[in-house]
Design a protein around this motif. Structure first.
Motif: not given
Length: 83
Positions: A2-9, A13-18
């Protein structure tokens, strides 16, 4: 897992925001870009990264804009009271 999935999300999201931030400031000067991104609620460090300047510069520009906006608001109030 779950932690790995959250990090990927989070990374995506950071990429999308940029990407959206860059799109929002296309054709704008640095100061106008800073004000636009600030109005969108992005934090100082992210704005600096997108615009290509320092967080200190971003803080100064946003502060100047707030002061200018406040003084214009006070001036408009005074002019309305004089009528």
């Amino acid at each position: 897992m779950t932690e790995e999935i959250l990090e990927r999300i989070d990374t995506k999201l950071d990429i999308i925001i940029r990407l959206l931030g860059n799109k929002a400031i296309e054709g704008k000067g640095k100061t106008e870009a800073i004000l636009t991104l600030g109005a969108l609620g992005l934090d100082t460090n992210l704005i600096a990264e997108i615009v290509g300047t320092t967080p200190g510069t971003v803080s100064v520009r946003l502060s100047e804009a707030r002061k200018k906006s406040k003084s214009q608001g006070e001036k408009a109030t005074e002019e309305a009271g004089a009528e």
